[in-house]
Design an enzyme around this catalytic site. Structure first.
Site, PDB file in Angstrom:
ATOM      1  N   GLY A   1     -80.581  13.006  70.795  1.00  0.00           N
ATOM      2  CA  GLY A   1     -80.643  14.062  69.811  1.00  0.00           C
ATOM      3  C   GLY A   1     -79.402  14.587  69.303  1.00  0.00           C
ATOM      4  O   GLY A   1     -79.383  15.527  68.103  1.00  0.00           O
TER       5      GLY A   1
ATOM      6  N   CYS B   1     -86.375  16.620  64.557  1.00  0.00           N
ATOM      7  CA  CYS B   1     -87.041  15.541  65.172  1.00  0.00           C
ATOM      8  C   CYS B   1     -88.305  16.016  65.948  1.00  0.00           C
ATOM      9  O   CYS B   1     -89.582  15.551  65.986  1.00  0.00           O
ATOM     10  CB  CYS B   1     -86.259  14.942  66.129  1.00  0.00           C
ATOM     11  SG  CYS B   1     -84.950  16.029  66.997  1.00  0.00           S
TER      12      CYS B   1
ATOM     13  N   HIS C   1     -88.183  12.481  72.810  1.00  0.00           N
ATOM     14  CA  HIS C   1     -88.445  13.687  73.020  1.00  0.00           C
ATOM     15  C   HIS C   1     -89.931  13.810  73.509  1.00  0.00           C
ATOM     16  O   HIS C   1     -90.549  13.400  73.180  1.00  0.00           O
ATOM     17  CB  HIS C   1     -88.425  14.644  71.821  1.00  0.00           C
ATOM     18  CG  HIS C   1     -87.008  15.024  71.347  1.00  0.00           C
ATOM     19  ND1 HIS C   1     -85.837  14.387  72.094  1.00  0.00           N
ATOM     20  CD2 HIS C   1     -86.303  15.473  70.228  1.00  0.00           C
ATOM     21  CE1 HIS C   1     -84.699  14.742  71.380  1.00  0.00           C
ATOM     22  NE2 HIS C   1     -85.164  15.183  70.281  1.00  0.00           N
TER      23      HIS C   1
END
Ligand code: A2P
Length: 329
Positions: free
Chosen positions: A157, A126, A234
């Protein structure tokens, strides 16, 4: 089009179902797969419910494409069995990413590496996906020389259990923990396992996968990956050095029209990317563009994206869309 989603009850799997429906992927038969304990459970897709089936049953149904997000060991064992019956597997785990014959694909960057013969396709890490989407248009214009990245990664995540740990801590509830320390009101400079060289596996994924996706095997790149108590996406602080001279105007011009990117760079108006505003969006948001005044031809930028979307489900569905466009599924 028969589409299997392996890990359909998990955080990423659920997002895959949502993204397939939103983007009108031409699914005519949905095959949700999860662990044995979930077989028979109902999963919702496009207003209809579908029962979870076992891996064996899913393979018998010979899906055209299978989106996998059920952990590395599941992928290692089962992806080849789907590939054997002709299914294209798009795998979100790290199990296959660095295999030479396996394409590692971010469609905005390297869609051309897909072939009709490569039945196992890897969806990158990711943090790597959002970084290469932002770096590629700059590399095309200025030629990348060195990258220093520090990440600020969402608990989503890690999966559903990590979200529960954060919420339990916040609400003063004792419960199962997945991190070695509390995550609420804390920052963990530790994602995935430590390697012999002192880096974590997440950091090495960012380094090795970036080189593979951007086809820059010699790229100088270093990473520090950090877990923080956020949910929406993120964030990354990226320091990128280029061969050619850069100006902020040219950087903006390169990023403005690049695929998958939304510029949010107006500090005077307090406009910059954040996980709260990136949450549930498909784009990679870029801002805080500044020249690094300590080093020539070097840029500082701040890059945020929803790790469950562009960092996982959306990227996987975009790969499936590419296979469909090419007429292979
Ligand atoms: P299950 O719900 O039956 O455990 P997350 O990353 O959010 O924790 O989700 C992991 C996903 O992977 C879930 O859908 C989970 O199913 C699935 N999964 C875990 N182990 C297996 C397995 N051995 N075979 C198939 N699916 C699995």
């Amino acid at each position: 089009m028969k589409v299997a989603v392996v890990g359909a009850t998990g955080l990423v799997g659920t997002k895959m179902l949502q993204v397939l429906a939103e983007r009108n992927f031409p699914v005519t038969e949905l095959i949700p797969v999860a662990s044995e304990r979930s077989v028979g459970k109902l999963v919702e897709f496009n207003g209809q419910t579908f029962p979870v089936v076992s891996m064996e049953n899913a393979i018998e149904m010979k899906p055209h494409v299978a989106l996998f997000s059920a952990g590395g060991s599941t992928s290692l064992k089962w992806a080849p069995k789907f590939a054997e019956v002709g299914t294209f597997v798009i795998d979100n785990s790290s199990a296959w990413r660095m295999e030479n014959q396996v394409p590692l694909v971010v469609p905005e960057v390297n869609e051309e590496v897909l072939t009709s013969d490569s039945k196992i396709i890897a969806n990158p890490n990711c943090s790597t996906i959002q970084m290469v989407v932002a770096l590629e248009p700059l590399h095309k214009k200025f030629k990348l020389k060195r990258v220093i990245v520090s990440t600020y990664q969402s608990v989503t995540g890690t999966g559903q259990k990590a979200v529960e740990q954060l919420m339990n801590e916040r609400n003063g509830i004792e419960g199962e923990t997945v991190y070695p320390y509390p995550i609420d009101l804390n920052v963990l400079p530790h994602i995935d396992v430590f390697q012999d060289n002192g880096y974590t596996k997440e950091e090495m994924k960012m380094i090795l996968e970036t080189r593979k996706i951007m086809n820059l095997p010699e790229l100088k790149i270093t990473a520090t990956t950090v877990r923080i108590p956020t949910m929406g996406g993120h964030s990354e602080s990226i320091n990128a050095e280029f061969e050619s001279k850069i100006s902020i105007q040219e950087v903006i011009a390169a990023l403005e029209n690049a695929p998958g990117i939304v510029l949010q760079d107006n500090p005077k108006e307090k406009i910059y990317p954040m996980p709260l505003t990136a949450h549930d969006k498909d784009a990679v948001f870029v801002g805080r563009l500044r020249l690094d005044e300590s080093h020539e031809n070097t840029l500082n930028m701040w890059v945020v994206s929803d790790n469950l979307r562009k960092g996982a489900a959306t990227n996987a569905v975009q790969i499936a869309e590419a296979l469909h466009r090419k007429g292979w599924i």
